[in-house]
Every structure is written in C-alpha cells, then in structure tokens.
Write an enzyme that holds these catalytic residues in place. Structure first.
Site, PDB file in Angstrom:
ATOM      1  N   GLU A  43      -3.136  -7.866  -1.843  1.00  0.00           N
ATOM      2  CA  GLU A  43      -2.623  -7.154  -0.674  1.00  0.00           C
ATOM      3  C   GLU A  43      -3.614  -7.223   0.496  1.00  0.00           C
ATOM      4  OE1 GLU A  43      -1.000  -2.619   0.365  1.00  0.00           O
ATOM      5  OE2 GLU A  43      -2.482  -2.931  -1.211  1.00  0.00           O
ATOM      6  N   LYS A 116       6.628  -2.544   2.859  1.00  0.00           N
ATOM      7  CA  LYS A 116       6.254  -1.611   1.789  1.00  0.00           C
ATOM      8  C   LYS A 116       7.016  -0.293   1.909  1.00  0.00           C
ATOM      9  CE  LYS A 116       1.908   0.176  -0.216  1.00  0.00           C
ATOM     10  NZ  LYS A 116       0.445   0.036  -0.075  1.00  0.00           N
ATOM     11  N   CYS A 153       1.618  -2.881  -3.822  1.00  0.00           N
ATOM     12  CA  CYS A 153       0.648  -1.871  -4.249  1.00  0.00           C
ATOM     13  C   CYS A 153       1.298  -0.553  -4.677  1.00  0.00           C
ATOM     14  CB  CYS A 153      -0.411  -1.662  -3.166  1.00  0.00           C
ATOM     15  SG  CYS A 153      -1.939  -0.893  -3.796  1.00  0.00           S
TER      16      CYS A 153
END
Length: 283
Positions: A43, A116, A153
């Site tokens: 990431e 995200k 993540c």
C-alpha cells in the site's frame, strides 16, 4: 485458464518517490521473470506511510490517477512485461482525496480504480484526516482467465468486504497493506492476528488470499512485513516471517481445484441472506 501465478512484494520504502518506483519495479521484473502474471506491491509505496501524523502539506503529493507517477510507471512496466499490477496510490479528485488502487492490466491499460472503503483513525494510522471513504463500492476484475478482488489494508479486517467480492465472482483476494507497530501500546503486536483475519477470509470463501506489506522503521513506526499467500484452505503456502526480508513471494495457484473445493464445502450454497438484514443496518 485453470492455473495462475501470483506474486506479493515486500520491501522498505523511503522519502524519494523515484527510488521507491525503481525498487518496486525491480521486484516486479523479478516476479515476472519467475512467471508471475499478477504482481502486488504494498500500500502507498510512493513514499513513507505519511498517515502517522496530520500534516497539511502532504495533500500536495496527491495526484489524479492519470497523472500519478506510480501509476504511470507501473502502466509502462506492466505493458513491457505483460503482467497485471494492482497499484496503490494517493489520489486527488478535484477537492477530494482518496486512498486508491489503480488496476493495471497486462497491456498497461487502466482497468479501473478502487477507493478504499474502510478508513482507520487511531494513533499512528490517522487516515481519516487524509482520505474520504471510498465511493466506488467493491470491485472485481477479470485477468488471465481469473476474476480477482482487491481490498486495501484496513478493508482486510472486514469479512463483509471479502464476502462481497466473493459474491461478485472473485476467485482470488488481494490486499496491499501498510501495517506495523501500535504507537499507543508497545506491547500490542498485531502481525499474527492480521494474518489470521485474512486466513479466515480464505477459509470462509474457500479461495486464496495474497497480502503485501512494507517493512522498515519510519519515524519510529516499525512496519513488520509478514507478507503471505494462502491457499483456499487458509494455509500459509508462501510467507515472509522476518521483518528484514525483502523480495518476492510467488505461487502457482490451481483455480479449478479451488473452485471444486469451494463448491464441495457448500459455503455459498448454504448462505441465508434472508437472515442477514441486520448486517445492513447502521447501528
């Protein structure tokens, strides 16, 4: 195609975007030389993990997807090597900023952007200051005869994310990551629970999971690596266990075998969505 070769990259990153692109590119090239078709960097590999603190000046480093140096470099590399690269980057869209992923196909084409969905906010991981929650919904892409899903993540802690991608037809789950020490509690070591959470996604959806993390100490925050690849049973078939390990994890995956096991386990056959209404309630 019933088999596919995937790779996860693990490395330390510094303050210079050009050296980071070069370091990631070298590992992508190594992975491709060993037969990898989809190569996953960590990431926000463009630089240090900047979300440890709230710094207004950092917003100036964000770029639109078609202008971001990491995306452009990975597009060129993907086209030359004929590999696919899920490329994490700090995205600017007008006045908005996102923690995003550009899905780059084997011709260097931009197949789409995922933003995200789950944004953490805590000591050392103050992402809500920088990123809006993603507005793309979960995404899947068709590559080399397989359908893949990619979370970023903090998404990896949510079984709903993995299951949503699986229900969209994903056969492999990828998670680029930046995770390490917890500044508020030096005794809390999350590396093993981090793995177990994603191993659970592999088991519950009966499909392989690929996770790539960074390593190194950045402003006192230690990133612990422990990148891995599981099979459809959640077994760690490839892994780094040392925080010093830099390199490529590679695995040839039999998609037909995983599909057979997935059907045999009956997890999707026996779902009861009529009972899951509570999952959609915001309280």
């Amino acid at each position: 195609m019933t088999k596919i070769t995937v790779a996860a990259l693990q490395l330390a990153l510094d303050a210079d975007i050009h050296s980071n692109i070069d370091a990631v590119s070298a590992l992508v090239e190594e992975a491709a030389s060993r037969g990898a078709q989809i190569v996953l960097p960590p990431e926000l590999f463009e630089g240090p993990y900047f979300c440890k603190t709230e710094e207004e000046a950092v917003f100036a480093t964000a770029r639109p997807v078609y202008e971001h140096q990491c995306v452009l470099a990975m597009q060129k590399l993907a086209a030359s090597l004929k590999v696919a690269i899920p490329c994490s980057f700090f995205e600017k869209d007008g006045h908005h900023h996102y923690n995003s992923l550009a899905m780059i196909g084997p011709e260097g084409e931009l197949m789409g952007v995922y933003r995200k969905s789950h944004i953490p906010d805590g000591p050392g991981y103050e992402e809500k200051y920088y990123f809006r929650p993603g507005n793309t919904g979960f995404k899947v892409w068709d590559l080399f005869g397989a359908r893949i899903g990619v979370g970023i993540c903090w998404d990896q802690w949510y079984p709903e994310c993995a299951r949503a991608m699986a229900l969209m037809g994903a056969e492999l789950l990828f998670y680029p990551t930046a995770i390490g020490s917890e500044p508020y509690d030096a005794t809390l070591d999350t590396r093993h629970m981090w793995r177990r959470a994603m191993q659970g996604h592999a088991v519950s959806n009966c499909m392989p999971v690929i996770a790539a993390n960074r390593i190194g100490v950045e402003q006192g925050q230690a990133f612990y690596g422990h990148s891995f690849i599981t099979d459809e049973w959640g077994e760690l078939v490839e892994r780094f266990d040392s925080v010093e390990e830099t390199g490529v994890l590679l695995r040839r995956i039999d998609l037909a075998q995983a599909a057979m096991h997935r059907a045999g386990m009956g997890f999707f056959r026996d779902r009861r969505p009529d009972l899951y209404g509570r999952l959609g309630e915001d309280r």
